[in-house]
Design an enzyme around this catalytic site. Sequence first.
Site, short mmCIF file in Angstrom:
data_model
loop_
_atom_site.label_atom_id
_atom_site.label_comp_id
_atom_site.label_asym_id
_atom_site.label_seq_id
_atom_site.Cartn_x
_atom_site.Cartn_y
_atom_site.Cartn_z
N SER A 190 -1.72 6.35 -6.16
CA SER A 190 -1.73 4.96 -6.62
C SER A 190 -2.80 4.12 -5.93
O SER A 190 -3.19 3.07 -6.43
CB SER A 190 -0.35 4.32 -6.40
OG SER A 190 0.05 4.43 -5.05
N ASP A 432 5.21 -4.35 0.70
CA ASP A 432 4.14 -3.42 0.35
C ASP A 432 2.92 -3.72 1.21
O ASP A 432 2.16 -4.64 0.94
CB ASP A 432 3.80 -3.57 -1.14
CG ASP A 432 2.78 -2.53 -1.59
OD1 ASP A 432 2.27 -1.78 -0.73
OD2 ASP A 432 2.47 -2.49 -2.79
N HIS A 435 -0.62 -0.82 -0.71
CA HIS A 435 -1.52 -1.15 -1.82
C HIS A 435 -2.27 -2.44 -1.51
O HIS A 435 -1.97 -3.13 -0.54
CB HIS A 435 -0.73 -1.27 -3.12
CG HIS A 435 -0.02 0.00 -3.49
ND1 HIS A 435 1.28 0.27 -3.07
CD2 HIS A 435 -0.43 1.07 -4.20
CE1 HIS A 435 1.63 1.46 -3.52
NE2 HIS A 435 0.62 1.98 -4.20
#
Length: 457
Positions: A190, A432, A435
């Site tokens: 990702s 998070d 990312h």
Amino acid sequence: MVKIEEYKELIDSKSKMITPRVALTLSLVLFSLTIVPALYSLIANPTLPLLISSSETDGPFPSDHMHPSVRILPPVDSPIPAPLNYTRHRKSSYHSPPVTTSTSRTQIRDDEQRCDLFKGEWIPNEESPYYNNATCWAIQEHQNCMKFGRPDTGFMRWRWKPDGCDLPIFDPNEFLEMARGKSMGFVGDSISRNQVQSLLCLLSRVEYPEDISSSPDTAFKVWNYTSYNFTLHVMWSPYLVKTTKADPTDPECNLFNLYLDEYDTKWTSQINQLDYLVISSGHWFYRPVIFYENETISGCQYCALPNTTQLPLYYGYRKALRTSLRAILENFKGLAVLRSFSPQHFEGGPWDKGGDCVRTRPYRRNETIPEGADLKIHDIQLEEFRAAEEEMKKKGLRLRLMDTTQAMLLRPDGHPGRYGHLQTAEVSLRNDCIHWCLPGPIDSWNDILLQMMKTEK
């Protein structure tokens, strides 16, 4: 031309002599001279008002026929969604901000050609951001860092400045001209997809692509920029090698079998049609996995299986990366780029124990030192890259390293953190810090990618 002030004076001095009909006419003229130009400016320059809490992002679920910038997108580990196929009408229906580099350098001078792109500092850049969620359809919910209340915007306004030269800001026209008639593929997890989304957003200033994927498998997408005949391939392979679920019948099974000496043919069988290939990985190797070699279990990580050797993640990662680079050596003839590990920035605890990333400015280079597993993975990448590079040189092939680890280590402010989801007291979601926000520091990866393409040319 009559000035606005003259209309105001006319209305004031003649108010007693003006009939209602004339007054209405003058009011309409004044409206057209003030409000209409402002509205036109707003429409023609969509990146000027940064969308922090707009009806487009906070409204109800939109239907598929709505503008792609307001589509509800999938969760973190799902592939990038396809845009609506209206590329051919793009120029007449969409107002993009002008592509300019008003104060940024556009090329590296001849006397700077030996500049190391990967050692430097982050410096302020008031020209950014170059897109937002109104102009780019590819920003997913968890990367739209302004939508759920992030109070600061400074993380978007920095650019990477290498020592000894000035890295040009990404020019979408130049990129598409260089890539005309060619194809580029990204392989990885990702974070790899995160870079692709940044690239899609940067290119959206020129053109939206058309989805020409040959299968419904959303993990493998192909887009075409029709005006340039440039195809962009995205290939999902978080472990890079052949992988299966330990229990295929359990949809929630999080234990994987990694065949460390076998290719993931889902991507290795496609790369012979590409001109450029960017490969990266790392974060999935922190998960529970069982290692297979020669079709036999050689050990595992975090699996707690009886009579099975416990091996560190470094063991599996090194072998998987080596196998993947061998696949490139045997199947690819273009320019291959290994992008180095993207650091995580959890503070106050690990990812599953309340760790968060709340900083609002980049580090200076002397403020932080890489530690632990992230540094070890980076070391493995450098070692395996050097070994594979020597083999490729012997065959006249090209493998280059995009060593962005040090630059990204300095950007603890660029992650979604707690602002990758709705802020509610009733729901407890992990922060998070892996990312990257879009727009954000990851856009610099594509500044570097374009410069590497120019250097190779």
